[in-house]
Structure formats: structure tokens, C-alpha cells
Design a protein around this motif. Structure first.
Motif, PDB file in Angstrom:
ATOM      1  N   UNK A  22      34.578  43.882  40.935  1.00 14.93           N
ATOM      2  CA  UNK A  22      34.269  45.056  40.528  1.00 14.93           C
ATOM      3  C   UNK A  22      34.142  45.025  38.918  1.00 14.93           C
ATOM      4  N   UNK A  23      33.305  45.425  37.862  1.00 11.07           N
ATOM      5  CA  UNK A  23      32.718  45.027  36.663  1.00 11.07           C
ATOM      6  C   UNK A  23      33.054  45.840  36.130  1.00 11.07           C
ATOM      7  N   UNK A  24      34.131  46.406  35.158  1.00 11.82           N
ATOM      8  CA  UNK A  24      34.285  47.537  34.818  1.00 11.82           C
ATOM      9  C   UNK A  24      34.386  48.424  34.771  1.00 11.82           C
ATOM     10  N   UNK A  25      35.248  48.988  35.905  1.00  9.76           N
ATOM     11  CA  UNK A  25      35.585  49.704  36.614  1.00  9.76           C
ATOM     12  C   UNK A  25      36.383  50.961  36.317  1.00  9.76           C
ATOM     13  N   UNK A  26      37.169  49.939  36.525  1.00 10.95           N
ATOM     14  CA  UNK A  26      38.298  50.675  35.692  1.00 10.95           C
ATOM     15  C   UNK A  26      39.055  50.325  34.388  1.00 10.95           C
ATOM     16  N   UNK A  27      38.779  49.102  33.816  1.00 13.80           N
ATOM     17  CA  UNK A  27      38.884  49.739  32.677  1.00 13.80           C
ATOM     18  C   UNK A  27      37.837  48.338  31.610  1.00 13.80           C
ATOM     19  N   UNK A  28      37.330  49.544  30.835  1.00 13.04           N
ATOM     20  CA  UNK A  28      36.189  48.170  29.998  1.00 13.04           C
ATOM     21  C   UNK A  28      36.373  47.286  29.438  1.00 13.04           C
ATOM     22  N   UNK A  29      35.591  46.514  29.758  1.00  9.69           N
ATOM     23  CA  UNK A  29      35.896  44.732  28.621  1.00  9.69           C
ATOM     24  C   UNK A  29      36.391  43.740  29.731  1.00  9.69           C
ATOM     25  N   UNK A  30      36.860  44.319  31.164  1.00 11.05           N
ATOM     26  CA  UNK A  30      37.559  43.462  32.198  1.00 11.05           C
ATOM     27  C   UNK A  30      36.854  43.475  33.659  1.00 11.05           C
ATOM     28  N   UNK A  31      37.053  42.547  34.238  1.00  3.91           N
ATOM     29  CA  UNK A  31      36.265  42.338  35.583  1.00  3.91           C
ATOM     30  C   UNK A  31      37.793  42.077  36.098  1.00  3.91           C
ATOM     31  N   UNK A  32      37.391  42.483  37.615  1.00  6.83           N
ATOM     32  CA  UNK A  32      38.244  41.708  38.433  1.00  6.83           C
ATOM     33  C   UNK A  32      37.806  41.319  39.814  1.00  6.83           C
ATOM     34  N   UNK A  33      38.626  41.150  40.836  1.00  3.50           N
ATOM     35  CA  UNK A  33      38.096  40.624  42.418  1.00  3.50           C
ATOM     36  C   UNK A  33      39.926  40.911  42.985  1.00  3.50           C
ATOM     37  N   UNK A  34      39.538  41.284  44.563  1.00  2.00           N
ATOM     38  CA  UNK A  34      40.588  41.262  45.023  1.00  2.00           C
ATOM     39  C   UNK A  34      40.311  41.207  46.035  1.00  2.00           C
ATOM     40  N   UNK A  35      41.039  39.918  47.717  1.00  2.00           N
ATOM     41  CA  UNK A  35      41.281  39.323  48.260  1.00  2.00           C
ATOM     42  C   UNK A  35      42.208  39.749  49.497  1.00  2.00           C
ATOM     43  N   UNK A  36      42.126  40.337  50.633  1.00  2.00           N
ATOM     44  CA  UNK A  36      42.894  40.939  51.658  1.00  2.00           C
ATOM     45  C   UNK A  36      43.945  39.320  51.624  1.00  2.00           C
ATOM     46  N   UNK A  37      45.178  40.000  51.883  1.00  2.00           N
ATOM     47  CA  UNK A  37      46.035  38.860  52.766  1.00  2.00           C
ATOM     48  C   UNK A  37      46.732  39.120  53.343  1.00  2.00           C
ATOM     49  N   UNK A  38      47.247  37.851  54.774  1.00  2.00           N
ATOM     50  CA  UNK A  38      47.581  38.611  56.509  1.00  2.00           C
ATOM     51  C   UNK A  38      49.235  38.722  55.876  1.00  2.00           C
ATOM     52  N   UNK A  39      49.949  39.695  56.163  1.00  2.00           N
ATOM     53  CA  UNK A  39      51.513  39.921  55.774  1.00  2.00           C
ATOM     54  C   UNK A  39      52.418  40.802  57.059  1.00  2.00           C
ATOM     55  N   UNK A  40      51.604  39.988  57.999  1.00  2.00           N
ATOM     56  CA  UNK A  40      51.948  40.929  58.907  1.00  2.00           C
ATOM     57  C   UNK A  40      51.113  42.468  59.179  1.00  2.00           C
ATOM     58  N   UNK A  41      51.941  43.661  59.442  1.00  2.00           N
ATOM     59  CA  UNK A  41      51.242  44.415  59.460  1.00  2.00           C
ATOM     60  C   UNK A  41      50.811  45.146  58.000  1.00  2.00           C
ATOM     61  N   UNK A  42      50.991  44.564  56.890  1.00  2.00           N
ATOM     62  CA  UNK A  42      51.286  45.382  56.012  1.00  2.00           C
ATOM     63  C   UNK A  42      49.890  44.935  55.279  1.00  2.00           C
ATOM     64  N   UNK A  43      49.385  46.120  54.345  1.00  2.00           N
ATOM     65  CA  UNK A  43      48.134  46.141  53.925  1.00  2.00           C
ATOM     66  C   UNK A  43      48.161  45.512  52.655  1.00  2.00           C
TER      67      UNK A  43
END
Length: 244
Positions: free
Chosen positions: A184-205
């Protein structure tokens, strides 16, 4: 203070015996008079720190809760240190988050003054549709859970760059699921870009994420790939330990 110290000595003595110990043995090991020992044991039992089983004193629920809380704090410290190391290597702010009991929970964030994390100016829980962490977590939910979340937290623009409708968001989440990454590019905070990846931690999202200043957008994909490599080695193990 003296009573507290004697009570702690008794708790330490009980902890030295996996199957518990009788009052007389605890009195001998702590050097306390037997009447004092009985009095303190009754008090500790009444308060839930000890319980008596077949004449032996063992830890009660209150003492176990203290131990569990301490263990959780140690695990959180461990992942905070791991995120700090990742942040220095990536030259980015790094986050670990989970979806728990219907809410987005940012569990740990790196804290580097040179690469500060995004300021939570709008509640992360209510704006999951607008940031990479939330989009990554929502993409991992089953349809019913995701719909229930969006009913509580409807899609609304947070910045001029945010997704504007639920249909737009659902289309985005489908892309996130296929690519196993949310950008995402500045969708939550102007001036900031972000990325996120899923991680496997058992049954927890769960998700690991990074943020960069918008003028470093050109670095985002490379940083995300490096974060994924870290997740495959050490970060996921630590994340699992604090998600349970």
C-alpha cells in the motif's frame, strides 16, 4: 517487608519440588518456625498462590499466572529484539501483528529513531482496510469472518489514496491472497509506503510488515523479499512463541 520475604522464600521452596512438599519440610528448608510456616502457607493458599494436594503444597493458579505473564514478557522482548535487528538490516520499520478475537493487534514494532514506525493516528483496528498489515490479515480470514469484520469496521477513506468501497477492498484482498503480499502506498499515512506478508504461526492469522518513507518506494519490493527470507529463518519461530 519481613512477611513478604518469608512468603517469597516459601514460594521458592515449593518451586524446588515438582510434586510439592509438606509444611514441615518447607519449614526446615526455609529455616522458618513451623507456626510461621503454617500461617504463611494458609495465607498463600487462600490467595491462590498455593494449593494443597494430599498434604503437599504446590503452586496455585495465581502463581502460575505470574509465571505465564513473565514468560509472555520474555517472549515479547525476544521478538522486539529480533524486529530491531531486522529493522537495522533492512533500514525500515518492522512490525509483527496478529488477528485475534476479531481484532487487528500489532504485537511488536521496531523502535529505531532513524526509521520510526508509522504513528497510529487512526485506530489500526478500525482501519484494517487502509494499511498493509490489515489487508494482509483480512486476506487470510475466511469469508464469513471477513464480512463480520467489515460490518463492524466499514470501509472508508483514510487518505486520498485509500480504497473507497468494500468491493474495491475485496478485489484488493484477492490480489493479496494470490501474491502472498500486501502493498500500500500512502493509504493509511501520507508520506509512507508499506508492505506485509502472511506468516505461519499455527492456527493464528499473523503478518510481518515493513514501512518506508514514500520517497523510498523503489526499495519496497526488495525490502519485502528480504523480510520474507528472514521470516523463513528466525522471525516466524519467535512470532509463534508469542502468538500462543
Amino acid at each position: 517487608m519481613g512477611s513478604v520475604q518469608r512468603a517469597l522464600r516459601l514460594l521458592e521452596a515449593v518451586g524446588a519440588h515438582v510434586g510439592g512438599a509438606p509444611a514441615k519440610q518447607l519449614a526446615r528448608e526455609t529455616g522458618l518456625p513451623l507456626p510461621t510456616t503454617y500461617h504463611l502457607l494458609r495465607t498463600l493458599t487462600h490467595e491462590g498462590y498455593l494449593r494443597r494436594e494430599n498434604g503437599l503444597f504446590v503452586f496455585g493458579e495465581a502463581a502460575e499466572a505470574i509465571g505465564q505473564a513473565g514468560a509472555r514478557r520474555r517472549r515479547r522482548t525476544q521478538i522486539a529484539e529480533a524486529l530491531a535487528m531486522a529493522a537495522r538490516e533492512l533500514r525500515a520499520a518492522v512490525y509483527f501483528a496478529v488477528y485475534r478475537e476479531g481484532e487487528v493487534e500489532v504485537v511488536a514494532v521496531s523502535d529505531d529513531p532513524e526509521r520510526p514506525p508509522v504513528e497510529e493516528w487512526a485506530d489500526f483496528r478500525a482501519t484494517a482496510h487502509a494499511h498493509a498489515i490489515g489487508q494482509c490479515l483480512l486476506a487470510q480470514l475466511d469469508e464469513a469472518t471477513r464480512r463480520e469484520h467489515l460490518a463492524r469496521y466499514p470501509v472508508q477513506s483514510v487518505t486520498p489514496f485509500s480504497v473507497r468501497t468494500e468491493d474495491d477492498l475485496l478485489f484488493r484482498l484477492d490480489t493479496v491472497r494470490r501474491g502472498q503480499v500486501a502493498y500500500e502506498e500512502q493509504e493509511y499515512a501520507l508520506g509512507t509506503v508499506c508492505s506485509a506478508i502472511p506468516v505461519q504461526v499455527g492456527s493464528v492469522v499473523a503478518a510481518l510488515a515493513v514501512s518506508l518513507p514514500a520517497h523510498e518506494l523503489h526499495r519496497l519490493r526488495n525490502v519485502t523479499d528480504r523480510l520474507r527470507t528472514m521470516a523463513e529463518t528466525t522471525l516466524t519461530t519467535l512470532a509463534f512463541s508469542i502468538s500462543i
